[in-house]
Write a protein that holds these residues in place. Structure first.
Motif, PDB file in Angstrom:
ATOM      1  N   PRO A 299       0.765  -1.069   0.125  1.00 54.74           N
ATOM      2  CA  PRO A 299       0.126   0.229   0.049  1.00 54.74           C
ATOM      3  C   PRO A 299       0.774   1.357   0.037  1.00 54.74           C
ATOM      4  O   PRO A 299       0.475   2.172  -0.519  1.00 54.74           O
ATOM      5  N   GLU A 300       2.086   1.259   0.732  1.00 53.88           N
ATOM      6  CA  GLU A 300       2.981   2.470   0.653  1.00 53.88           C
ATOM      7  C   GLU A 300       3.522   2.802  -0.786  1.00 53.88           C
ATOM      8  O   GLU A 300       3.548   4.111  -1.210  1.00 53.88           O
ATOM      9  N   LEU A 301       4.026   1.871  -1.245  1.00 54.40           N
ATOM     10  CA  LEU A 301       4.445   1.810  -2.576  1.00 54.40           C
ATOM     11  C   LEU A 301       3.401   2.446  -3.882  1.00 54.40           C
ATOM     12  O   LEU A 301       3.483   3.174  -4.371  1.00 54.40           O
ATOM     13  N   ALA A 302       1.861   1.792  -3.469  1.00 55.14           N
ATOM     14  CA  ALA A 302       1.066   2.227  -4.407  1.00 55.14           C
ATOM     15  C   ALA A 302       0.667   3.468  -4.427  1.00 55.14           C
ATOM     16  O   ALA A 302       0.380   4.466  -5.210  1.00 55.14           O
ATOM     17  N   ARG A 303       0.657   3.983  -3.079  1.00 58.16           N
ATOM     18  CA  ARG A 303       0.371   5.508  -2.893  1.00 58.16           C
ATOM     19  C   ARG A 303       1.071   6.306  -3.269  1.00 58.16           C
ATOM     20  O   ARG A 303       0.945   7.411  -3.876  1.00 58.16           O
ATOM     21  N   ALA A 304       2.593   6.032  -3.202  1.00 58.97           N
ATOM     22  CA  ALA A 304       3.719   6.862  -3.799  1.00 58.97           C
ATOM     23  C   ALA A 304       3.489   6.956  -5.180  1.00 58.97           C
ATOM     24  O   ALA A 304       3.705   7.960  -5.645  1.00 58.97           O
ATOM     25  N   VAL A 305       3.378   5.883  -5.880  1.00 57.98           N
ATOM     26  CA  VAL A 305       3.418   5.949  -7.311  1.00 57.98           C
ATOM     27  C   VAL A 305       2.265   6.601  -7.860  1.00 57.98           C
ATOM     28  O   VAL A 305       2.288   7.249  -8.973  1.00 57.98           O
ATOM     29  N   GLU A 307       0.978   9.075  -6.540  1.00 56.08           N
ATOM     30  CA  GLU A 307       0.919  10.502  -6.302  1.00 56.08           C
ATOM     31  C   GLU A 307       2.178  11.061  -7.130  1.00 56.08           C
ATOM     32  O   GLU A 307       2.638  12.166  -7.071  1.00 56.08           O
ATOM     33  N   GLY A 308       2.864  10.110  -8.154  1.00 60.26           N
ATOM     34  CA  GLY A 308       3.855  10.598  -9.117  1.00 60.26           C
ATOM     35  C   GLY A 308       5.358  10.426  -8.363  1.00 60.26           C
ATOM     36  O   GLY A 308       6.005  10.893  -9.016  1.00 60.26           O
ATOM     37  N   ARG A 309       5.431   9.761  -7.411  1.00 57.79           N
ATOM     38  CA  ARG A 309       6.610   9.713  -6.709  1.00 57.79           C
ATOM     39  C   ARG A 309       7.071   8.232  -7.113  1.00 57.79           C
ATOM     40  O   ARG A 309       7.325   7.425  -6.279  1.00 57.79           O
ATOM     41  N   VAL A 310       7.448   7.786  -8.283  1.00 62.85           N
ATOM     42  CA  VAL A 310       7.779   6.548  -8.648  1.00 62.85           C
ATOM     43  C   VAL A 310       9.295   6.666  -8.323  1.00 62.85           C
ATOM     44  O   VAL A 310      10.120   7.608  -8.760  1.00 62.85           O
ATOM     45  N   PRO A 311       9.799   5.682  -7.517  1.00 64.85           N
ATOM     46  CA  PRO A 311      11.235   5.680  -7.204  1.00 64.85           C
ATOM     47  C   PRO A 311      12.151   5.653  -8.353  1.00 64.85           C
ATOM     48  O   PRO A 311      11.745   4.999  -9.479  1.00 64.85           O
ATOM     49  N   ALA A 312      13.191   6.340  -8.371  1.00 64.33           N
ATOM     50  CA  ALA A 312      14.331   6.484  -9.519  1.00 64.33           C
ATOM     51  C   ALA A 312      15.196   5.208  -9.432  1.00 64.33           C
ATOM     52  O   ALA A 312      15.687   4.816 -10.557  1.00 64.33           O
ATOM     53  N   ALA A 313      15.116   4.425  -8.455  1.00 61.15           N
ATOM     54  CA  ALA A 313      16.233   3.429  -8.206  1.00 61.15           C
ATOM     55  C   ALA A 313      15.760   2.345  -7.546  1.00 61.15           C
ATOM     56  O   ALA A 313      14.826   2.646  -6.487  1.00 61.15           O
ATOM     57  N   LEU A 314      16.036   1.124  -7.436  1.00 61.63           N
ATOM     58  CA  LEU A 314      15.692   0.144  -6.677  1.00 61.63           C
ATOM     59  C   LEU A 314      16.259   0.417  -5.212  1.00 61.63           C
ATOM     60  O   LEU A 314      17.197   1.211  -4.952  1.00 61.63           O
ATOM     61  N   PRO A 315      15.534   0.091  -3.987  1.00 56.34           N
ATOM     62  CA  PRO A 315      15.868   0.309  -2.693  1.00 56.34           C
ATOM     63  C   PRO A 315      17.463   0.092  -2.416  1.00 56.34           C
ATOM     64  O   PRO A 315      17.865  -0.778  -2.781  1.00 56.34           O
ATOM     65  N   ALA A 316      17.920   1.168  -1.674  1.00 55.78           N
ATOM     66  CA  ALA A 316      19.316   1.021  -1.149  1.00 55.78           C
ATOM     67  C   ALA A 316      19.210   0.197   0.262  1.00 55.78           C
ATOM     68  O   ALA A 316      18.106   0.219   0.787  1.00 55.78           O
ATOM     69  N   ASP A 317      20.518  -0.240   0.494  1.00 53.79           N
ATOM     70  CA  ASP A 317      20.456  -1.151   2.064  1.00 53.79           C
ATOM     71  C   ASP A 317      19.976   0.003   3.128  1.00 53.79           C
ATOM     72  O   ASP A 317      19.371  -0.521   4.007  1.00 53.79           O
ATOM     73  N   ALA A 318      20.259   1.120   2.824  1.00 55.18           N
ATOM     74  CA  ALA A 318      20.168   2.126   3.814  1.00 55.18           C
ATOM     75  C   ALA A 318      18.608   2.394   4.083  1.00 55.18           C
ATOM     76  O   ALA A 318      18.259   2.738   5.214  1.00 55.18           O
ATOM     77  N   ASP A 319      17.689   2.146   3.118  1.00 50.65           N
ATOM     78  CA  ASP A 319      16.347   2.232   3.202  1.00 50.65           C
ATOM     79  C   ASP A 319      15.760   1.391   4.049  1.00 50.65           C
ATOM     80  O   ASP A 319      14.485   1.229   4.445  1.00 50.65           O
TER      81      ASP A 319
END
Length: 397
Positions: A299-305, A307-319
């Motif tokens: 749900p969190e990723l769906a909401r971001a997408v 809202e136009g906030r598609v991730p620019a890169a795959l998640p980093a370890d720090a995330d």
């Protein structure tokens, strides 16, 4: 040579110290080596009593209470190796390495650093008064009280302060998780798990040697080191009862299957494996076969997408840090899951497992994903990332 001026007679003094060390010490305590030998012999007797769950052993071993705590734990091995003794008259503190193995589950001993408090009586005999984790070391489950055990078909569940019904419920979850993982991950693992269920989040954090804040809201974690040898001990799945209690039936099963996947894939999860892949693959196995749509599971990723906030890169370890912003952590897990879901859907489940192994087999992190993408999936990091971003737009658009 400058700074290397030789002092006459140095060798004679050093040799004399070494010769007398076992008798009077050289600037140390008389009989230190003798005390260490006595303590080792005492701990050998303690280990024998605990391995045999002998609550009638000599009181000097201090084993009665501990044998009761360990009564239901199926032990195949238990031993101490003294690494140091600090003595102050008739009191002493011993530092030791505990090695133990659970029968039928551990391929090699688990090791833990321990501190034991000792006292000597008028006859000169030493007794064990206390045992606790060494400074900076994590607790063992029996440090928290008497351990109750429930055996499943593919699992051993050990708990403290939990009812038998609670432990049987976890055994049922684990027994469903193991076959589910085996259907997705082809072979090469033990096919069983050990689940530890402490009384609370406080107990969970103590077993992991970390503050409670690191795991608040995290339902379970799996111990184990990357790059461990094949004969390394089986991983432990450690449950946070506080967070687990608020999950529904599906959520509980997904969590146990996710953690069981980490146990199964541990030999192929190395320092070369990014967290988006290890966590994403574990989530993919956890949700495999479940009737959850991407919207429901992410749900969190769906909401971001949307809202136009598609991730620019795959998640980093720090995330994936537990102490960061919760939405960021959720999107990291969901992004890794969607990447693995895309590979399984577009390249096939067999290629997904092969990709996982190929990344872990790389010499180091640099180039590991890029090489595996090219060799296993026939693509590049840039093309794969753009394909994943387009996949997110399609699934959540």
């Amino acid at each position: 040579m400058a700074g290397r001026r030789r002092v006459p007679g140095t060798r004679v003094v050093v040799a004399l110290c070494l010769l007398l060390a076992g008798l009077v010490g050289c600037g140390g305590e008389p009989g230190a080596d003798g005390t260490r030998t006595e303590v080792q012999q005492l701990l050998d007797r303690r280990a024998e009593a605990l391995l045999g769950h002998d609550r009638t052993a000599s009181p000097r071993t201090g084993a009665a209470d501990w044998a009761s705590r360990l009564r239901e734990v199926p032990l195949a091995e238990w031993s101490y190796q003294v690494t140091g003794v600090r003595r102050d008259g008739d009191q002493a503190v011993a530092e030791a390495e505990l090695r133990y193995r659970v029968q039928g589950y551990d391929r090699a001993p688990v090791t833990a650093k321990r501190t034991l408090g000792l006292a000597r009586d008028a006859d000169g005999d030493w007794s064990v008064r206390t045992e606790r984790p060494a400074e900076g070391a994590a607790e063992q489950l029996w440090d928290q009280g008497r351990v109750e055990a429930v055996r499943g078909d593919h699992s051993l569940v050990l708990g403290v302060g939990r009812s038998e019904n609670d432990l049987r419920a976890f055994a049922g979850l684990a027994d469903r998780a193991v076959p589910a993982v085996s259907r997705a991950w082809d072979g090469d693992w033990s096919g069983h798990v050990v689940v530890l269920v402490p009384k609370s989040l406080t107990g969970m954090a103590a077993l992991l040697g970390s503050p409670e804040s690191s795991y608040r809201g995290i339902a379970a974690v799996t111990t184990g080191e990357t790059d461990a040898p094949a004969k390394a001990p089986a991983d432990r799945i450690i449950v946070n009862p506080d967070a687990y209690g608020v999950l529904g039936d599906l959520g509980r099963q997904v969590v146990l299957t996710h953690e069981t996947t980490h146990v199964a894939t541990r030999a192929h999860t190395t320092r070369a494996t990014p967290l988006w892949l290890s966590e994403g693959y574990a989530d993919w196995v956890g949700y495999r076969g479940a009737s959850r749509t991407p919207d429901e599971a992410a749900p969190e990723l769906a909401r971001a997408v949307r809202e136009g906030r598609v991730p620019a890169a795959l998640p980093a370890d720090a995330d994936f840090g537990f102490t960061g912003e919760s939405g960021r952590l959720a999107r990291a897990y969901e992004g890794g899951w969607m990447a693995c879901r895309m590979i399984a859907g577009q390249w096939g489940e067999t290629r997904l497992a092969a990709f996982y192994r190929a990344v872990g087999a790389h010499d180091g992190r640099e180039g590991a994903v890029a090489d595996a993408l090219e060799k296993v999936l026939g693509t590049s990091t840039e093309r794969f990332t753009e394909r994943w971003r387009a996949y997110l737009r399609t699934e959540f658009g």
